[in-house]
Each structure stands twice: as C-alpha cells, then as structure tokens.
Design an enzyme around this catalytic site. Sequence first.
Site, PDB file in Angstrom:
ATOM      1  CG  ASP A   1      -1.981   0.985   1.235  1.00 43.77           C
ATOM      2  OD1 ASP A   1      -2.065   1.733   0.250  1.00 43.77           O
ATOM      3  OD2 ASP A   1      -2.757   1.034   2.209  1.00 43.77           O
TER       4      ASP A   1
ATOM      5  CG  ASP B   1      -3.318   3.904  -3.453  1.00 44.67           C
ATOM      6  OD1 ASP B   1      -4.203   3.125  -3.850  1.00 44.67           O
ATOM      7  OD2 ASP B   1      -3.501   4.742  -2.562  1.00 44.67           O
ATOM      8  CD  GLU B   2      -5.441  -0.819  -1.038  1.00 43.36           C
ATOM      9  OE1 GLU B   2      -5.794  -1.955  -0.673  1.00 43.36           O
ATOM     10  OE2 GLU B   2      -6.185   0.166  -1.035  1.00 43.36           O
TER      11      GLU B   2
END
Lengths: 359, 380
Positions: A10, A105-106
């Site tokens: 993350d 973003d993950e």
Amino acid sequence: MTWRRILHVDMDAFFASVEQHDHPEWSGRPLIVAGDPQARGVVAAASYEARAFGIRSAMASAAAERLCPHLVRVPPRHERYREISREIQDIFRDYTVLVEPISLDECFLDLSEYCARHRLPLARVARGIKTRIRQQTGLTASAGGAPNKFLAKIASDLKKPDGLVVVPPGRAEAFLAPLPVERIWGVGPVLAGRLHTLGIRTIGELAGKSPAWLELTFGRLGIEMGLLARGVDERPVVPWREPRSLSAENTFARDIQAPQTLLEEIASQAEEVARRLRGHEVVGRTVTLKLRYGDFTTITRSRTSRRPIETAGQIEALATQLLSRTEFPERPVRLVGVGVSGLLARLRPVQLELFDHEE
Amino acid sequence: MHLDCEKTVLENALGQVSRAISSRSPLPILGHILMEARGDELRLTATDLNVGVQTSIPVRVHEEGATTCSARLLADIVNRLPAGPTTLQTVREGSLKLTSARARFEVATLPAEEYPTLPVPERASFLRLPRKVLKAMIARVGIAAAEVDESRPVMTGILTVLESSRITLVATDGRRLARMSCDLEQDGGGEARVVIPARAMHEMVKVFGEGEDEVEVLFGDSQAFFRVPGIQFHCRILEGTFPDFNRVIPQSFQRTARMGRDALANALRRMIIVAQEKDSPHLVRMEFDPDRLTLSANTPDLGSAREEIPALLDGEPLTIAFNGKFVLDCLSVMDSEEVQLDLQDESHSAVLRPLEDSSFDYVCMPVRLRELSAEPVGAA
C-alpha cells in the site's frame, strides 16, 4: 500443508507523495490533492503533514482549507499517478506474475513460488521490494505479509508509513484477536453496531462464536465473518495487467487480392478494436497494420497521431492509409490485423455541482 | 343524493379533479371521487394523499347527500354522454344512477364516510397573485427541480419565499438553479419559506388552466393551499433544508455574451442529436469569440456536429462545455428575443437570463472537459 506467501503493498499517501516528489518545494508541507473547493471538490489524498491538521480523504476541499490555512492544494494528475503505478507494478512483476492491483496505490502479490525458489523468508523479500520502490520512484510503501489476502491487508495497515508487518502462519488468530471487528472486510457501521449489541467487539470474540450460531444470526455472511475472524481466507491473488495495446486479426481461408475484401475486414477489425478501447476506458496514439503475405512474410506499418485515437472511424482511416505503404495488392495477403497502442486513460468529462456535499 | 347538472360542466370538473388521482393507488377508495351535494352545489373531491383537488359546480339539488365512485369509470361515462342535462341519483345501497337523454347507467359506489378527511387550512389566505404570473413563475423555475432525488427529497421541490411584498421561487437539482422573483401589488403581510413538490405545482397549473383572476395562496404547517374561484388545490409541503441558494448565485463575472434566443436554442437542438455519450449526456462545447459562438458536439462512432452563431462577447474568449439540455430547458421557457450569458471561467457557474431582465436567473454548472494541470493553489 504449504502456506501461501501473500504480500499486500500500500503506497503511503500515494497521490500526495507523488506531488511532493515531483515538486520538491512542497515536501514537508501540508498538501492535498483535491478538486476545486468552488466546484465541490473533495480531498483525493492528503500528505502526512496535512493529516496532522485532521485532514482526511473524501473531506470537502473547502473544509480542508478551513482546517489548515497554509495548505497547498494540487489538482489531481491521474495520468501521472497511473504512470508511477505502472512502474511499481513492473517491479512486482520481477518477482511474480501473480500481481493483483486493487487500485493505483494498492496491490496484492503472491510470492509463494519466489520465496520457495530462493529459499528466502517473506519478510526479506518484502524489504527488498520496498527498497526497490524507494530507489526507483523515491516513494515509500507500507507492506503486510501473511498466508492470505485478508491478513496481509490488515498487516500492511498497522505500521504506516513505511511499515512492514509479517504475520507468520500459526499466529493468525493471536494476531487478529485484539483487533476491533470493524477491521473485517464487509463489516460497516451497521453490522458493527449489531455485533456490538451482541457483545462482540473484537475479532477474537467473533472467532469464539460457533459457525452454527453465526449462520443462524447473520446467515451466509455470518459464516464468512467467522472464517475471516479465525484468519481463514482462501481467495487467490488474481493477476491483472493493463493492456499495452489492443488488436484484432484474422487469417483468410484463401489469400486475398481484392482490395474491397481487405478494406471490409479492416473496417470490421477497427470496430472491434474501438469497442475494446471503450471497454478498457482508454484511448490510443498509434495505429498498427499487420499483413502476412502469401509467402508468410509478415510486415507491420504504424502511424502515430497527434490526436487521441478512439473511434472505429479514426482507426479505419489510419489503417487504410497504412495500406498504401505495403505491397498489397501486388502481393496477395493471407492475414490482416489492426492494433492500437500507446494507450492512455480516457479523460471523462465531469458535470460540476453547485453545492458542496456534506461529508 | 339526487341532482341535475349540465354534462359539459360535470365533464370539465371531473377532468380537473381526476388530476389528483394516482393510477398506482394502494387504496381502492383513492381511485374514487367524493361527490357531495349541498345547497345548489355539487362538490367533487379527489386526492392521492399527496395532492388534492376540490371543485364545486352549480347543480339543481333535489336531495342532499354524498357518495363516491370510481373516477375513471365516471369520467369515461360522462365524456361519452350527449351534451345536455344529466341526472345523478343514489338508488340503493352501493349504487349510483346516471341518466342522460335515453342512456342509463348504474355504477358501484363506496360510502362517503370511508373517504379520507382532507386537510383544512388553519388560517385565512395571506397572499394573492395573478394566475398568469404564478403560472409563468412555476413554468420557468420548475425546470431546474430534480425529478427524483432519494437522498435529498427537498431537491424535487420549488422553494417559495415570501418577504413582505415580494415572492421568490427557487428550484435546483444541484447542477442548475432557477430563481424568479415578483413584486406583489399588496403587501403579503407575512413571511414564509416553504418547499412544495414541483410535480404538484405543475399539476396545479394544469388544474387551474387559463384565467385573468388571482390565485389565493395559503401555507399551513404541513400543507399548502391554492384557490381560484370554484377550485381548491392542496399539496404536502416537503420537509428538509433547502440548500443555501444565495451562496451559489455568482455576483461578478469576467465575461458576458449576448445572442439570439432562437439561434442558440436551434443550434443546441442540432448539437444534442450527436451528443449521446453515456457518461456525459448532451455534452456541448461552446467556444466564445468576440463576434461569434461556435457550438460543437461529438460521440465516438456516432458522429459530430459544429455550428457558428452570431454572438457578442464582452471579455476574453472562452471555451466551456455544458449539458446542452440544461441550457435548452431554460431557453425553452424564456420569451425574450435575446438572451445574456454571464460567464466566469470554464469551471465555474454561468448565469443565463433574458436580456436586461434581472427578475429571472438560471445558474448552470459547466461540464469540466479534462483534468487541470498541477499548479499550486492557495500556496504562498
């Protein structure tokens, strides 16, 4: 029984960190990536400096500016974030093909095979991945390692920013027990309220209930909650990769020399490719025409346009122009293909609103 | 109940009250019209519990009384009767006899006692305004109300603000807002701020029809009442806080454009044909230059269109995009030959109004075409 090695990565305050990295003058300052407060913008990301003022994602931009008068506000540049996100995913793909992006973003990675092949513990591999992300992009990530996705996701969230938490197999229940039930996927405020009235506040307390009781009280959802509470989650990491190009091709039953037939095939492939561009919500910059002559020599001709390519008409026109740079129809053709590359996210128009929504 | 009336008068009254009948009523009695004969009047009532209409017509009463029967059945029968005198008479338990010339009908009824009690105004009327004015205000402002908004039901209404001798109507669906004010001839003698469902307001206009007289308006605690001679219309007041509209009506502009209303409306109608993008319906780009406005629209794989119309721009050239339907809605309810569009920039609201008329404002938010480049805002 072999345990899977799942890593959840993350990125820390991703959009805000990208902006601070690209604009060093903003680093160390409270910054939000957000829409215009006049136009009902909301905070898409807040730097850690901004979070210190109580600013959170999804808050109205206007409210954030009230909390922190010196706030730097930057409009989002999704194309840039997508570019960095691709770079990071390319790092992951050096370790495994099992890369499942959840958002820009993950990401989930299944590193079981890599760890086994190199006889390395998950924690070491995870540290290596974090270091490569920092060296290559200048950004920090928090990672969680565990035998499944549920535990990995919780673990990555425990030490932010720049954290790493690995839950060893066998420690799952002890790791989960003290956490509040709200940490379980799908447990929102309403369900949490029901659990609280039943005296269940921690995941440990939920794990103590029998599956039969959970099913009776919450139905199917109860069974799933009970499994997660005991750290059981069998969902696989499903790889997904953004396409770099989209194309269609077709081999003819007999070699083609009639221009009309070839033009019709190009038109129908242009339709197909345009439909898939829409499906992926992308536009392209380059059209490629591929021909295989009767003697199996294969050639490609490409043309890059200044304007984004998105419609069947555009693709067909460019592909047809490219045909003049081939030896067709002097040489008959057995295969034709049309492709579009240089894909970019299609920027969608947004109807602006008059009023700020209460968040 | 036993009375004689004129077929056309009854037909007309049934048409008015039937507007309050909902086709999806859960209660059979709400599909009925309440008929009450008293003195020399027949009063007809219909309601779906959200709105209600009462109409009184002159009749010759032989025997006072009341009953209810199916609105649709009664209207179907009366519409097909020959013009001339018609007799209504309750004959036996649960039956109403209609006689006209040689035609005789007997229709089923439900007892008048089962009909729901209608709200009664708690006070006398406190505002009067010409029927034509109210009709024009509702037609103009009503276009901006949301058709449905489950999270903010108040957005489906028209806000009515009464301040001494001025009445203002406002509606907004969150993307556009219409406001119209009118000075009353006499002081309204009070202040009020209520939100009335736009759909009910439109129904009221249809029920009242044309006329030179005035409408009496009265706001109760939970109901609003509107009266013209012979007809009363009432409806539920919407609860909830209406958004602070004054804040979003811009006071200053960087640009002002003027153009012919028909020229703009017709061009927009043409653009909309090819503006069928699902994500951004009716998206029309407008490029303002000093002496012209260029409209354009396109949908991938469907087609594109472009048109120039004469326009006068005061200010820097600007390219802005709107939901063309929003602009067209407003043009369709205006009657001035020329319109004025006051603009800020491509991401802030614009105001459309009849040229040199400040009683009506239509605020419209644009559609942002692309992401903005990263530039610090608010940073020193």
